[in-house]
Design a protein around this motif. Structure first.
Motif, PDB file in Angstrom:
ATOM      1  N   VAL A  50    -138.817-115.936   7.916  1.00 60.82           N
ATOM      2  CA  VAL A  50    -138.703-116.653   6.665  1.00 60.82           C
ATOM      3  C   VAL A  50    -138.223-115.989   5.477  1.00 60.82           C
ATOM      4  O   VAL A  50    -138.500-114.750   5.334  1.00 60.82           O
ATOM      5  CB  VAL A  50    -139.936-117.164   6.398  1.00 60.82           C
ATOM      6  N   CYS A  51    -137.147-116.501   4.693  1.00 65.05           N
ATOM      7  CA  CYS A  51    -136.670-115.777   3.633  1.00 65.05           C
ATOM      8  C   CYS A  51    -137.450-115.299   2.705  1.00 65.05           C
ATOM      9  O   CYS A  51    -138.438-116.006   2.134  1.00 65.05           O
ATOM     10  CB  CYS A  51    -135.501-116.715   3.147  1.00 65.05           C
ATOM     11  N   LEU A  98    -131.305-129.325   0.939  1.00 61.79           N
ATOM     12  CA  LEU A  98    -131.212-127.888   1.871  1.00 61.79           C
ATOM     13  C   LEU A  98    -131.008-128.363   3.124  1.00 61.79           C
ATOM     14  O   LEU A  98    -130.460-127.652   4.032  1.00 61.79           O
ATOM     15  CB  LEU A  98    -132.623-127.283   1.564  1.00 61.79           C
ATOM     16  N   ALA A 138    -135.859-119.373  -5.015  1.00 60.60           N
ATOM     17  CA  ALA A 138    -134.735-120.049  -4.872  1.00 60.60           C
ATOM     18  C   ALA A 138    -135.113-121.527  -5.166  1.00 60.60           C
ATOM     19  O   ALA A 138    -134.453-122.327  -5.804  1.00 60.60           O
ATOM     20  CB  ALA A 138    -134.417-119.792  -3.357  1.00 60.60           C
ATOM     21  N   MET A 139    -136.296-122.100  -4.784  1.00 58.33           N
ATOM     22  CA  MET A 139    -136.790-123.238  -5.071  1.00 58.33           C
ATOM     23  C   MET A 139    -137.209-123.336  -6.509  1.00 58.33           C
ATOM     24  O   MET A 139    -136.686-124.461  -7.037  1.00 58.33           O
ATOM     25  CB  MET A 139    -138.192-123.694  -4.286  1.00 58.33           C
ATOM     26  N   ARG A 158    -137.589-117.543  -0.903  1.00 57.06           N
ATOM     27  CA  ARG A 158    -137.772-118.817  -0.819  1.00 57.06           C
ATOM     28  C   ARG A 158    -138.224-119.561  -1.983  1.00 57.06           C
ATOM     29  O   ARG A 158    -137.839-120.413  -2.474  1.00 57.06           O
ATOM     30  CB  ARG A 158    -138.238-119.353   0.413  1.00 57.06           C
ATOM     31  N   ASN A 159    -139.478-118.802  -2.628  1.00 58.12           N
ATOM     32  CA  ASN A 159    -140.043-119.422  -3.958  1.00 58.12           C
ATOM     33  C   ASN A 159    -139.008-119.286  -4.986  1.00 58.12           C
ATOM     34  O   ASN A 159    -139.175-120.235  -5.694  1.00 58.12           O
ATOM     35  CB  ASN A 159    -141.320-118.747  -3.872  1.00 58.12           C
ATOM     36  N   PHE A 210    -134.740-122.034   5.086  1.00 58.42           N
ATOM     37  CA  PHE A 210    -135.397-120.619   4.742  1.00 58.42           C
ATOM     38  C   PHE A 210    -135.751-119.799   6.041  1.00 58.42           C
ATOM     39  O   PHE A 210    -136.410-118.833   5.791  1.00 58.42           O
ATOM     40  CB  PHE A 210    -136.353-120.732   3.717  1.00 58.42           C
ATOM     41  N   ARG A 251    -135.127-130.615  -1.265  1.00 61.43           N
ATOM     42  CA  ARG A 251    -135.074-130.282   0.289  1.00 61.43           C
ATOM     43  C   ARG A 251    -134.495-131.227   1.174  1.00 61.43           C
ATOM     44  O   ARG A 251    -133.781-130.516   2.167  1.00 61.43           O
ATOM     45  CB  ARG A 251    -136.774-130.812   0.772  1.00 61.43           C
ATOM     46  N   THR A 281    -128.149-119.899  -3.763  1.00 64.48           N
ATOM     47  CA  THR A 281    -128.494-120.857  -4.663  1.00 64.48           C
ATOM     48  C   THR A 281    -127.447-121.609  -5.457  1.00 64.48           C
ATOM     49  O   THR A 281    -127.557-122.799  -5.661  1.00 64.48           O
ATOM     50  CB  THR A 281    -129.592-120.140  -5.661  1.00 64.48           C
TER      51      THR A 281
END
Length: 208
Positions: free
Chosen positions: A149-150, A72, A156-157, A153-154, A143, A69, A21
């Motif tokens: 899937v990581c 990323l 991190a966003m 991710r939520n 992600f 995005r 992050t």
């Protein structure tokens, strides 16, 4: 689990959830300062948000999410996807046949720069994510994807939205320092993709 396993797991979560992050946030701040038009659009969108920055407020801002995005896509730290083993019987992929037992993986760096999916793939263009195609969504591997899937991710966003919004609202007069160049921010493989200088230096113009 033993204390050693717990310690190792906690260490991995801390590493995976902080350095990633931090550096994606670093690249996002660098990118918006390199692209004044994107920064102006972002600042305009953030005008309607008060100083109490929360995920509930920021998650509804389409351009902020698009900026993150795009960052990323171009500067995600994962250079290599999770490997898989070809199952019994092998698999045909286009003109290629992969025998059983072959270890295969996908390189997000390459997929994210596929001109067949992303028009003008080397350019920082957040607008592309305001109406992404199905192919773009499938090719976005920052992600991971599918069952790989990581799980963070939520989070991190959420963190990235707050980092970017806070920087712009708290420091509207910030700009890139002379020491922050394309060379210093060049992607370098170091277990993950990191900026060569490991930092992005900023400067503030003080109002007199």
């Amino acid at each position: 689990m033993s204390r050693k396993v717990l310690r190792d797991e906690a260490g991995m979560f801390l590493l995976a959830g902080t350095i990633t992050t931090a550096f994606v946030g670093t690249y996002t701040v660098w990118a918006i300062n390199k692209h004044p038009a994107a920064r102006e659009k972002l600042a305009e969108e953030l005008k309607g948000i008060d100083w109490d920055l929360t995920e509930a407020k920021l998650s509804d801002l389409p351009y902020l999410t698009a900026v993150i995005r795009e960052s990323l896509r171009l500067y995600g730290l994962a250079s290599v996807g999770a490997p898989r083993v070809v199952p019994k019987g092998g698999r045909q992929l286009g003109p290629y046949f992969f025998p059983a037992g072959t270890v295969v993986t996908t390189f997000p760096y390459t997929v994210h720069r596929d001109p067949a999916v992303f028009k003008n793939p080397l350019a920082f263009e957040p607008e592309r994510w305001l109406n992404p195609t199905k192919e773009m969504e499938s090719a976005m591997l920052a992600f991971g994807g599918a069952s790989r899937v990581c799980i963070g991710r939520n989070l991190a966003m959420m963190e990235l939205r707050i980092i970017v919004a806070a920087m712009l609202k708290e420091c509207p007069n910030m700009s890139l320092a002379d020491s922050c160049t394309d060379e210093s921010m060049e992607l370098e493989e170091f277990g993950a993709l990191l900026p060569k200088a490991r930092r992005c230096e900023l400067q503030l113009k003080l109002e007199v």
